[in-house]
Design an enzyme around this catalytic site. Sequence first.
Site, mmCIF file in Angstrom:
data_model
loop_
_atom_site.group_PDB
_atom_site.id
_atom_site.type_symbol
_atom_site.label_atom_id
_atom_site.label_comp_id
_atom_site.label_asym_id
_atom_site.label_seq_id
_atom_site.Cartn_x
_atom_site.Cartn_y
_atom_site.Cartn_z
ATOM 1 N N HIS A 5 3.379 -8.157 -9.506
ATOM 2 C CA HIS A 5 2.385 -7.358 -8.778
ATOM 3 C C HIS A 5 1.259 -8.270 -8.321
ATOM 4 O O HIS A 5 0.298 -8.532 -9.039
ATOM 5 C CB HIS A 5 1.836 -6.242 -9.665
ATOM 6 C CG HIS A 5 1.048 -5.205 -8.908
ATOM 7 N ND1 HIS A 5 1.390 -3.867 -8.904
ATOM 8 C CD2 HIS A 5 -0.042 -5.313 -8.118
ATOM 9 C CE1 HIS A 5 0.532 -3.196 -8.149
ATOM 10 N NE2 HIS A 5 -0.350 -4.062 -7.667
ATOM 11 N N GLY B 220 -2.759 1.525 -1.230
ATOM 12 C CA GLY B 220 -3.926 2.160 -0.635
ATOM 13 C C GLY B 220 -4.538 3.191 -1.571
ATOM 14 O O GLY B 220 -4.177 3.276 -2.743
ATOM 15 N N GLU C 157 -3.591 4.249 -11.531
ATOM 16 C CA GLU C 157 -4.707 3.308 -11.445
ATOM 17 C C GLU C 157 -5.978 4.107 -11.153
ATOM 18 O O GLU C 157 -6.803 4.336 -12.028
ATOM 19 C CB GLU C 157 -4.458 2.258 -10.364
ATOM 20 C CG GLU C 157 -5.580 1.223 -10.255
ATOM 21 C CD GLU C 157 -5.403 0.289 -9.061
ATOM 22 O OE1 GLU C 157 -6.061 -0.759 -9.068
ATOM 23 O OE2 GLU C 157 -4.641 0.614 -8.129
#
Length: 365
Positions: A21, A179, A209
């Site tokens: 990531h 996004g 998140e």
Amino acid sequence: MDDDFMTDGIDAVAIPKVSLHDHLDGALRPETILDLADEAGVDVPADDADALADWFVDSANSGSLTEYLETFAVTTAVLQTAESLERAAREYVLDLADDGVVYGEVRWAPEQHLQQGLTLDEAVAAVRRGLEDGMDETDEDVRVQQLLCGMRQGDRVDEIARLAVRHRARGVAGFDIAGPEDGFAPSRFAGTFDYLAKEFMPVTVHAGEAAGLDSIREALTVGRALRLGHGVRIAEDIEVSDERDALQVMLGQTAEWVKDRGIALELSVTSNLGTGAIEQWGDDVRSHPIDLLFQLGFKVTVNTDNRLQSGTTLSRELSILSDAFGYDLIDHEALQLHAAAAAFLPVDEREELADIISDGFDDLQ
């Protein structure tokens, strides 16, 4: 690359690593931004590489994912030509190799790089050329593939999914949506995820998140995610209590599913602190649920997310974990093997990657 990060008495750079990531537009060298900005006539907030690096870290360390994402206006502005994308991708590989990474997946959003006339296919091809040049140039044995991100606040997610499938034989390993997480649930793109499933295209989804369990559930049920981008808020589904001088742990249904199915968590400690993703547990490294998740047997992986914005490297992230939780080489090998098993590679290549990791750790003993 800084070589002062230590873990278990070993230079952390020497540890063989897997990076799952890591965003291309969050990994630019400050010097490169200045060069590209000068060529493109783009205003940047500092005219010195060190000052620019400090600006990114200070701006990103706001406790807000929204403000964190605003820093990308600068990096995407200088990546609008094939030449700039090639340079960024080439340097990306060289920097990973310098940091001891043996396999990486670089994610980026092609739709954000079309302002000067590139098509989506041309943008992907430019990044591929840069990655290939970097892999040819480095003396280290490093392999890097692309993950294409559809921006969930835009209207091109389905188009990017089809772009990923179209380029899967040319270095594109999987698909992601990125996004703003709040307000843009995976269910908005159910048809796209249906298409990807029919094409057997690996999917990772940014979830858990900025948003919580509902986002994670939809990533799993609608997105069929094989990995969770961050996924740190899966810890909201874990109840820990102290009874009779012994810790008792109860997993909710979602957490149990993620653990039992070995769905990898793409955790990024420094980034999670900067964006406020773990604020309900605290504001320092030791407050991060990563150790709880690791000790409970979740498939935890360690990542940088955005090296520029977080002022970090993968070696630094490993060193942070050693300092905070006392991780030794055995722990770090387990974490890297988790990442190798979760890589978007055929099974034989995952096994080969695991062997490379294990052999590298054997050499460190």
